[in-house]
Design an enzyme around this catalytic site. Sequence first.
Site, short mmCIF file in Angstrom:
data_model
loop_
_atom_site.label_atom_id
_atom_site.label_comp_id
_atom_site.label_asym_id
_atom_site.label_seq_id
_atom_site.Cartn_x
_atom_site.Cartn_y
_atom_site.Cartn_z
N LYS A 199 23.93 76.53 110.97
CA LYS A 199 22.74 76.92 111.74
C LYS A 199 23.18 77.01 113.19
O LYS A 199 22.65 76.34 114.09
CB LYS A 199 21.63 75.88 111.51
CG LYS A 199 20.25 76.26 112.02
CD LYS A 199 19.57 77.38 111.23
CE LYS A 199 18.27 77.78 111.92
NZ LYS A 199 17.64 78.98 111.34
N ASP A 234 23.20 70.11 99.83
CA ASP A 234 22.25 69.49 98.91
C ASP A 234 21.22 70.53 98.48
O ASP A 234 20.93 70.70 97.29
CB ASP A 234 21.57 68.29 99.59
CG ASP A 234 20.56 67.61 98.70
OD1 ASP A 234 20.86 67.41 97.51
OD2 ASP A 234 19.45 67.29 99.19
N TYR A 248 23.12 62.76 106.68
CA TYR A 248 22.94 61.66 105.72
C TYR A 248 23.45 60.34 106.30
O TYR A 248 22.93 59.28 105.98
CB TYR A 248 23.70 61.95 104.42
CG TYR A 248 22.92 62.74 103.40
CD1 TYR A 248 22.36 63.97 103.74
CD2 TYR A 248 22.78 62.27 102.11
CE1 TYR A 248 21.67 64.71 102.79
CE2 TYR A 248 22.08 63.01 101.15
CZ TYR A 248 21.52 64.23 101.50
OH TYR A 248 20.85 64.94 100.55
N ASP A 259 19.28 79.66 106.46
CA ASP A 259 18.03 80.26 105.98
C ASP A 259 18.31 81.60 105.30
O ASP A 259 17.77 81.90 104.22
CB ASP A 259 17.00 80.40 107.12
CG ASP A 259 17.57 81.05 108.37
OD1 ASP A 259 18.82 81.21 108.48
OD2 ASP A 259 16.78 81.42 109.26
N ASP A 287 21.13 72.95 94.72
CA ASP A 287 19.99 72.96 93.79
C ASP A 287 19.52 74.38 93.53
O ASP A 287 19.23 74.76 92.40
CB ASP A 287 18.81 72.15 94.35
CG ASP A 287 18.76 70.73 93.79
OD1 ASP A 287 19.82 70.19 93.48
OD2 ASP A 287 17.64 70.17 93.68
C1 IPM Z 1 22.30 64.88 94.99
C2 IPM Z 1 21.08 64.04 95.15
C3 IPM Z 1 21.39 62.95 96.17
C4 IPM Z 1 21.71 63.63 97.47
C5 IPM Z 1 20.30 61.88 96.37
C6 IPM Z 1 19.77 61.35 95.07
C7 IPM Z 1 20.79 60.78 97.25
O1 IPM Z 1 19.98 64.81 95.51
O2 IPM Z 1 23.35 64.36 94.55
O3 IPM Z 1 22.24 66.07 95.29
O4 IPM Z 1 20.80 63.97 98.25
O5 IPM Z 1 22.88 63.81 97.74
MN MN Z 2 20.38 66.95 95.58
#
Ligand code: IPM
Ligand code: MN
Length: 370
Positions: A194, A250, A148, A226, A254
Site C-alpha cells: 500500500k 492473511d 501482527y 486493494d 483467504d
Molecule cells: C491464518 C489465521 C490466523 C492468522 C489467526 C487464526 C491467528 O487466520 O492462519 O490465516 O491471522 O494468521
Molecule cells: Mn487467515
Amino acid sequence: MVSDMRSYTIAVLAGDGIGPEVMQQADAVLAAVEDRFTLTFERRPADVGGIAIDNHGHALPQQTIDTCREADAVLFGSVGGPRWESLPPDQQPERAALLPLRKTFGLFANLRPAIIFPQLRSASPLKPEVIGEGLDVLVVRELTGGIYFGEPKSRTADRAVDTMVYTRREIERISHVAFQAARKRNGRVTSIDKANVLANGVLWREVVTEVAAGYPDVELGHMYVDNAAMQLVRNPRQFDVILCGNMFGDILSDEASMITGSLGMLPSASLSSSSVGSTAQPVFGLYEPSGGSAPDIAGRDLANPIAQILSLAMLLQYSFGLDEAYEAILNAITSVLDDGWRTADIMSDGCRLVGTADIGSRIAAAVRDR
Ligand code: IPM
Ligand code: MN
C-alpha cells in the site's frame, strides 16, 4: 548407526474440531509412504489449542513446544471451537497457539498454494471463462512481522493501538522465498503493498525491487492491495506468486483459496528458512490445512482430509526433500478424484459420495499401489 536408512521425527499436533479425524487419514497415508519407500517416520503427538487448554491450562503448553523443538517438522491439524470462544481473545486457541508457535520457531515464510484440481473446476464460484484451464497461484505471506507483531501494541477502554513495522531484513528474506518459488513455477512475482499511503509499503516496494535484481529470470510486478483483491476475482490467471506482508497475505490468501471453491483441499507450509523446496538441507517447518477446525462437522466422518494429506506431502517435500513421496501422494489424490470419489464439500453430479475415513484409505491404498 548401522543402517543408512534415514529416520525422521514428526511432531503431530492434531488439535481440535476436525483436526484429529483428518490427521488420522494423513497418518494412514504416511504409513503407506513408509511401506512404499522403505522409510520410517517417528510420530510424536502433542496437545495444542482447545484440547491443550482443557488438559494443561494453556493452548500451547511448554511440553508441546519441546516436542516440536525435538522434531524435524511439525504436522498441524487445526485449533479452536465454540467451547473456547468465551475466553479472553489473547487466550483463545487460534491466537494463543498459532502466533507464538510461528514466533518461537521463526516461521517467517508462509506458503499457501491455491490450486484448482482439474477434476474440481466446477467447484469454483467464478465463471468458467474466468477460470479457464485452471488456476495455480502461490501466496507467499510474511508470517512473523508486520502489524501482527509490531510494537507498541496497547488497549485502553477508548483507544487501541497496533503498529505496522517492517525492516529491510524481514522484507529481503521473504522476497527471496517468493523469487525462488517463482523460479520453480511460472517465473512471475506480484508484490503487494500500500505504497500510495503507507511508509511501510514504500520500503516494501524498494526492497523487493532490489532483491529482484538478483533474479533476472523472474518477472516482477507491483500491485496495491486493494487492486490485487479486485484482480484476484477479475482475472486470477494473471498471478503466479503473490508476495505479501503478514496482514495483506492473511486476507488475500483467504480470497485466493475461496476462488478454488474447495477450502478442504488446500495445504500450507510455514518455514524458517529462505531456501525453499527440494533442497539437500532439511528445513524446519510447520504444515497445516488452510481451512479451520470446522466444529460444525467435527466427529461425523464428513470432513475432507485432502488438505491435511497435502500438508503432509508438502512436509515430506520441503522439510525432508522427499520429492518422490510428494509426487506419489499427489498422484494418489489425483487418481482417487479421477475415479469419482468425493467428500461432501466437493461433491458433484455423477460422483460417488464417501466419508473422511473412506477417501483417506483410498488415497493411502493408491500410494501403496503406485
Ligand atoms: C491464518 C489465521 C490466523 C492468522 C489467526 C487464526 C491467528 O487466520 O492462519 O490465516 O491471522 O494468521
Ligand atoms: Mn487467515
